[in-house]
Scaffold this motif. Structure first.
Motif, PDB file in Angstrom:
ATOM      1  N   THR A 637      -2.650  13.487   2.489  1.00  0.00           N
ATOM      2  CA  THR A 637      -1.601  12.503   2.814  1.00  0.00           C
ATOM      3  C   THR A 637      -2.080  11.092   2.492  1.00  0.00           C
ATOM      4  O   THR A 637      -3.277  10.845   2.358  1.00  0.00           O
ATOM      5  CB  THR A 637      -1.260  12.517   4.326  1.00  0.00           C
ATOM      6  N   CYS A 638      -1.118  10.191   2.415  1.00  0.00           N
ATOM      7  CA  CYS A 638      -1.509   8.779   2.367  1.00  0.00           C
ATOM      8  C   CYS A 638      -1.282   8.217   3.770  1.00  0.00           C
ATOM      9  O   CYS A 638      -0.757   8.903   4.640  1.00  0.00           O
ATOM     10  CB  CYS A 638      -0.679   8.031   1.328  1.00  0.00           C
ATOM     11  N   VAL A 639      -1.647   6.961   3.976  1.00  0.00           N
ATOM     12  CA  VAL A 639      -1.572   6.445   5.351  1.00  0.00           C
ATOM     13  C   VAL A 639      -0.146   6.152   5.805  1.00  0.00           C
ATOM     14  O   VAL A 639       0.132   6.013   6.988  1.00  0.00           O
ATOM     15  CB  VAL A 639      -2.453   5.176   5.519  1.00  0.00           C
ATOM     16  N   HIS A 643       0.549   2.084   8.279  1.00  0.00           N
ATOM     17  CA  HIS A 643      -0.408   1.085   7.801  1.00  0.00           C
ATOM     18  C   HIS A 643      -0.010   0.409   6.502  1.00  0.00           C
ATOM     19  O   HIS A 643      -0.334  -0.744   6.280  1.00  0.00           O
ATOM     20  CB  HIS A 643      -1.786   1.756   7.595  1.00  0.00           C
ATOM     21  N   CYS A 644       0.656   1.145   5.648  1.00  0.00           N
ATOM     22  CA  CYS A 644       0.913   0.610   4.308  1.00  0.00           C
ATOM     23  C   CYS A 644       2.240  -0.134   4.287  1.00  0.00           C
ATOM     24  O   CYS A 644       3.244   0.344   4.800  1.00  0.00           O
ATOM     25  CB  CYS A 644       0.933   1.747   3.298  1.00  0.00           C
ATOM     26  N   ARG A 645       2.241  -1.259   3.635  1.00  0.00           N
ATOM     27  CA  ARG A 645       3.475  -2.046   3.643  1.00  0.00           C
ATOM     28  C   ARG A 645       4.560  -1.422   2.778  1.00  0.00           C
ATOM     29  O   ARG A 645       5.716  -1.759   2.886  1.00  0.00           O
ATOM     30  CB  ARG A 645       3.210  -3.501   3.281  1.00  0.00           C
ATOM     31  N   PHE A 646       4.201  -0.485   1.898  1.00  0.00           N
ATOM     32  CA  PHE A 646       5.238   0.172   1.082  1.00  0.00           C
ATOM     33  C   PHE A 646       5.772   1.451   1.732  1.00  0.00           C
ATOM     34  O   PHE A 646       6.744   2.025   1.269  1.00  0.00           O
ATOM     35  CB  PHE A 646       4.673   0.535  -0.298  1.00  0.00           C
ATOM     36  N   GLY A 647       5.108   1.872   2.754  1.00  0.00           N
ATOM     37  CA  GLY A 647       5.425   3.193   3.335  1.00  0.00           C
ATOM     38  C   GLY A 647       6.863   3.259   3.824  1.00  0.00           C
ATOM     39  O   GLY A 647       7.364   2.327   4.453  1.00  0.00           O
ATOM     40  N   PRO A 679       7.102   6.412  -3.492  1.00  0.00           N
ATOM     41  CA  PRO A 679       6.939   6.916  -4.863  1.00  0.00           C
ATOM     42  C   PRO A 679       5.682   6.399  -5.563  1.00  0.00           C
ATOM     43  O   PRO A 679       5.368   6.859  -6.663  1.00  0.00           O
ATOM     44  CB  PRO A 679       8.216   6.453  -5.562  1.00  0.00           C
ATOM     45  N   ARG A 680       4.965   5.469  -4.964  1.00  0.00           N
ATOM     46  CA  ARG A 680       3.693   5.075  -5.591  1.00  0.00           C
ATOM     47  C   ARG A 680       2.692   6.238  -5.548  1.00  0.00           C
ATOM     48  O   ARG A 680       1.719   6.265  -6.257  1.00  0.00           O
ATOM     49  CB  ARG A 680       3.125   3.844  -4.897  1.00  0.00           C
ATOM     50  N   ASN A 681       2.954   7.107  -4.635  1.00  0.00           N
ATOM     51  CA  ASN A 681       2.350   8.452  -4.680  1.00  0.00           C
ATOM     52  C   ASN A 681       0.824   8.471  -4.588  1.00  0.00           C
ATOM     53  O   ASN A 681       0.137   9.129  -5.379  1.00  0.00           O
ATOM     54  CB  ASN A 681       2.832   9.141  -5.964  1.00  0.00           C
ATOM     55  N   CYS A 682       0.291   7.750  -3.618  1.00  0.00           N
ATOM     56  CA  CYS A 682      -1.177   7.687  -3.487  1.00  0.00           C
ATOM     57  C   CYS A 682      -1.790   9.048  -3.153  1.00  0.00           C
ATOM     58  O   CYS A 682      -2.977   9.257  -3.380  1.00  0.00           O
ATOM     59  CB  CYS A 682      -1.565   6.671  -2.431  1.00  0.00           C
ATOM     60  N   ALA A 683      -1.008   9.969  -2.571  1.00  0.00           N
ATOM     61  CA  ALA A 683      -1.565  11.283  -2.229  1.00  0.00           C
ATOM     62  C   ALA A 683      -1.402  12.282  -3.374  1.00  0.00           C
ATOM     63  O   ALA A 683      -1.707  13.456  -3.223  1.00  0.00           O
ATOM     64  CB  ALA A 683      -0.900  11.815  -0.961  1.00  0.00           C
TER      65      ALA A 683
HETATM   66  S1  SF4 Z   1       2.002   6.362  -1.351  1.00  0.00           S
HETATM   67 FE1  SF4 Z   1       3.126   4.572  -0.885  1.00  0.00          FE
HETATM   68  S2  SF4 Z   1       3.075   4.591   1.306  1.00  0.00           S
HETATM   69 FE2  SF4 Z   1       1.493   5.900   0.715  1.00  0.00          FE
HETATM   70  S3  SF4 Z   1      -0.281   4.628   0.677  1.00  0.00           S
HETATM   71 FE3  SF4 Z   1       0.546   4.706  -1.378  1.00  0.00          FE
HETATM   72  S4  SF4 Z   1       1.786   2.944  -1.510  1.00  0.00           S
HETATM   73 FE4  SF4 Z   1       1.433   3.299   0.622  1.00  0.00          FE
END
Ligand code: SF4
Ligand SMILES: Cc1cc2nc3c(=O)[nH]c(=O)nc-3n(C[C@H](O)[C@H](O)[C@H](O)COP(=O)(O)OP(=O)(O)OC[C@H]3O[C@@H](n4cnc5c(N)ncnc54)[C@H](O)[C@@H]3O)c2cc1C
Ligand code: SF4
Length: 813
Positions: A637-639, A643-647, A679-683
């Motif tokens: 998972t991503c945070v 925590h993330c401003r895009f979440g 959709p930046r899809n860090c995970a």
């Molecule tokens: S996927 Fe989006 S919400 Fe998750 S950490 Fe990356 S930028 Fe942030």
């Protein structure tokens, strides 16, 4: 003056010995015959036909009052011998003493009674003599009476069949995995069980008796798993022990039985022994054939002639109508041994020959035992079978001619020869269909139904097509599971469901496997298919798993293991990290590595340390990460929005929920998940088997991605509005994959075969079906969602994890 011979026991062995003795020299001895039973010699093995009502006691008497009188035998029937006084050479019976010059002990065996509470209750009996048989017959008179037979060996099954024939409700309890395991392999045991069940006898294997319940008579049997089975009669047929009490008391040498030399003399030269009470060269006996050989020898020794007893091979048959089985020799698998197997599922026939150095060493057959004696002869004579190997399994009628080319054989079949047993399709129907344009297997199946049910005639149908079409015939490209079968994985999966096959033995037999127990290729697949389709009925077989799954750890190239604790959704805590660090220190773990799936991998753990390190990690609240399993691996998972401003959503929370739901389930191959918060899809959710990308409006569920040997983006399965719906869709996909994919196909390969549209039909469009899939998944999880570390970290499991001699390439997976 005639010498005095005293015989203790009027059983089958002494009866035969007396015949030989009297035939050779009627005047050699004055004979006194004691028998504890209040009758003389009868054919004990025919008690089963007496029980079933096929014979009367009178018909099985071997020596009647006239015979004893004519031969001058003094009978002391119904009298126990209580002592042997060797010094005075006297036998003490309940009614007085008799002197002997020679004494013959023929006391047979005593049934073994399992020492459980309630074993002495009235209504609990063994199966040894006429009195037991009469007790059983009497019990069947009570309307609706129920019997439990403990022991699924020869005796137990004959008792069960006899009781059933007289109208009783019968349950057989057997401790081992299949019936008559000493005489039959699993495949034949399976067929036997099926035949008994068809007769209405209930059979429970792996059933361990805990107690027999009842106030002043038997009322029920309690099993270790807490099941209670009502019973008015309990028959214990779990084995026999040589009856050695008299010999022991008289200080005659006894091991497990009364020890005899090759002339059947005991340690006292004036005392001989014969029958089931003896032990000869560490061997005990439980069938009459060798006892009859002993009887000949003992008679000769009594007449001071030279004779030597040498045990021969024995064969077994069961005297239950409709259960034709034959077993002889040694049929254990072993190095240097090979099997020839023949199965005819539609007739319920199974034959297996075990061959070592071109000689048959064992034979097991079920359903068609006509050639049993011929094979038995080949075993006994150690005949070299090299010349008839190809046709051997078909029996003596097929020996001697030129081996037939299979196509020639098919061409030679008459028009009305049945090809497909399930659907009753004969040769001419198939030939007509082919001539009318059905040039591939699918078309022949559609038009004639041949090979459309169990599929075991597929090979034959194809040969027939080849004969009919000549050069125009093209062998279908479908690949069979392995050399053990012509069936494809898809066929096997379909047939396991449609024919409700719930054990490996059922698969081998009903699908016509040409090996006794499959091989290292098909067993893991079939084990998986069975546990996925029948989670409640089928019991997982660890022996049918790859080494990593058996050991619950990934084996590395230096023979050590890697240990990966589960970190739910890739989250961890300082306490968990401390516990991992402590474990790494304590077990001298050389490498600590953070994996691509957001877990911590302890690499280089010694096999013998596995249970201890698991226990330490368990104590810190962690469970296995299943990093070695064909099952759910990680949820990355991503945070997310915490925590993330895009979440956009709580991606971590959803990942944890998904992992909580799906962990522990076995699947055709490993399954990796990920949840990204936007959709930046860090995970990296778009290259997983199941990947969720959170968006403002909800959750985009994608499936069938890959990032290994192949790299592939997920395909969008469904857009969900809520976490609950997302979890439901992901779970349904997991179950659809579990129920349908070929073993070792990752989801992306499977979806490519069935098509995403079909997957959508099942999960997106048919909501009822989606819910049913989730329910079936949950049922499976009720059994399989458990931490293997907690189960195996127990101290008595530790020895199983000692160093491994062989390393295997399975490690890579
Ligand atoms: S996927 Fe989006 S919400 Fe998750 S950490 Fe990356 S930028 Fe942030
Ligand atoms: C129901 C049943 C079915 C069977 N079916 C088969 C089969 O199909 N094929 C096969 O090969 N075998 C079969 N067997 C096994 C076979 O019957 C035995 O191997 C055989 O009977 C053993 O012969 P024996 O003379 O050693 O002992 P037994 O026939 O048991 O005779 C021993 C006798 O000694 C008496 N005795 C013991 N102690 C004393 C004492 N202290 N004083 C006086 N008398 C004493 C006993 O009362 C008994 O009558 C079957 C057995 C049973 C019970
Ligand atoms: S299988 Fe290949 S990619 Fe995976 S750990 Fe081994 S070397 Fe690395």
């Amino acid at each position: 003056m005639k010498k005095k011979l005293v015989v203790i026991g009027a059983g089958m062995a002494s009866g035969r010995a007396l015949e030989h003795l009297l035939e050779a020299d009627k005047d050699a001895y004055d004979i006194t015959l004691f028998n504890a039973e209040p009758r003389g010699n009868y054919n004990r093995i025919m008690l089963s036909p007496v029980l079933s009502g096929d014979k009367t006691y009178e018909e099985i008497v071997t020596h009647d009052a006239n015979w004893y009188e004519e031969n001058g035998v003094t009978c002391r029937f119904g009298e126990h011998v209580v002592k042997i006084d060797r010094e005075r050479k006297i036998v003490v019976g309940q009614n007085g003493e008799v002197a002997y010059d020679k004494l013959l002990m023929a006391t047979g065996s005593a049934p073994f009674i399992i020492p459980v509470p309630g074993k002495d209750l009235p209504g609990v009996i063994a199966y040894r003599d006429l009195d037991d048989t009469n007790t059983m017959i009497e019990a069947t008179q009570k309307p609706g009476a129920k019997a439990v037979v403990i022991g699924g060996g020869l005796l137990g099954l004959e008792a069960a069949a006899g009781l059933k024939a007289r109208g009783m409700d019968v349950t057989v309890l057997h401790l081992m995995g299949h019936l008559m395991e000493r005489q039959l392999d699993e495949a034949a045991g399976y067929l036997l069980r099926r035949a008994l069940e068809d007769k209405g006898i209930e059979v429970k294997c792996q059933a361990s008796t805990a107690a027999i319940l009842g106030e002043d008579k038997v009322e029920a049997v309690l099993l270790q798993d807490k099941t209670t089975i009502p019973a008015d009669l309990v028959v214990m047929a779990v084995g026999i022990r040589p009856e050695t009490r008299l010999a022991n008391d008289a200080a005659i040498e006894v091991e497990r039985g009364i020890t005899v030399d090759d002339a059947m003399r005991t340690s006292d030269p004036d005392i001989l022994a014969v029958g089931e009470c003896v032990e000869h060269r560490q061997q005990l006996f439980g069938l009459v054939a060798p006892l009859y050989d002993q009887a000949k020898v003992v008679a000769a020794t009594l007449l001071e002639e030279d004779a030597v007893f040498a045990p021969k091979e024995v064969s077994t048959k069961l005297k239950v109508t409709g259960c034709d089985l034959f077993s002889a020799g040694d049929f254990a698998e072993g190095e240097g041994r090979e099997d020839i197997v023949f199965r005819d599922p539609s007739r319920g026939v199974y034959k297996r020959l075990v061959i070592e150095n071109n000689v048959i060493v064992g034979a097991v057959m079920y359903g068609d035992t006509a050639d049993g004696n011929w094979f038995f002869g080949l075993i006994k004579d150690k005949t070299d079978i090299s010349d008839m190997r190809d046709t051997l399994i078909f029996g003596p009628a097929f020996q001697g001619g030129e081996p037939l080319d299979p196509l020639q054989a098919v061409a030679a079949l008459p028009d009305d020869a049945e090809i497909c047993g399930c659907n009753g399709v004969c040769k001419s129907q198939i030939v007509d269909a082919v001539k009318a344009g059905a040039t591939d297997l699918g078309a022949v199946r559609a038009q004639t139904k041949a090979s459309a049910s169990c599929g075991t005639c597929t090979g034959l149908v194809e040969q027939l097509m080849a004969v009919t079409l000549g050069d125009d015939f093209q062998m279908p490209a479908a690949q069979s599971v392995c050399g053990c079968t012509d069936l494809t994985h898809e066929d096997v999966r379909r047939l396991i469901k449609s024919k409700e096959l719930k054990s490996q033995a059922a698969v081998w037999q009903e699908l016509g496997w040409n090996t006794p127990n499959g091989c290292h290729v098909c067993r893991p697949a079939v084990n998986y298919y069975l546990l996925a389709d029948w989670p409640v009925e089928y019991q997982d077989d660890p022996q049918s798993r790859f080494v990593n799954e058996r050991k619950h750890a990934n084996i590395q190239k230096d023979g050590t293991y890697s240990v990966v604790p589960r970190m739910w959704g890739g989250m961890t805590t300082p306490d968990e990290l401390r516990a991992i660090a402590d474990a790494a220190d304590k077990y001298n773990v050389p490498t600590v590595h953070v994996t691509g799936g957001q877990r911590i991998d302890l690499l280089g753990v010694k096999g013998e340390d596995l249970p201890a390190i698991w226990k330490d990690l368990n104590d810190a609240g962690m469970v296995s990460g299943h990093a070695y399993a064909k099952g759910l691996r990680t949820v990355k998972t991503c945070v997310g929005k915490d925590h993330c401003r895009f979440g956009t959503q709580d991606s971590t929370g959803l990942g944890i929920k998904l992992e909580n739901k799906l962990w522990g389930s076995w699947s055709p191959h490993k399954v990796k998940l990920a949840v990204s918060g936007c959709p930046r899809n860090c995970a990296e959710a778009t290259c997983k088997d199941i990947g969720v990308v959170c968006v403002d409006s909800g959750y985009q569920v994608g499936v069938a991605g890959a990032a290994g040997m192949d790299v592939k983006e997920t395909e969008r399965l469904m857009d969900c509005e809520t976490e609950e719906e997302t979890i439901e869709v992901a779970t349904a996909f997991m179950q659809l994959y579990r129920e349908n994919a070929k073993y070792l196909d990752r989801p992306y390969k499977w979806v490519a075969k069935v098509g995403l549209d079909w997957v959508k039909e099942q999960i997106v469009e048919n909501v009822e079906n989606r819910i049913a899939l989730v329910e079936r998944f949950e049922l499976s999880q009720s059994i399989y969602q458990k931490d293997p570390w907690a189960e195996l970290a127990a101290p008595d499991e530790a020895p199983k994890f000692g160093p491994l001699a062989n390393l295997t390439l399975e490690a890579a997976e």
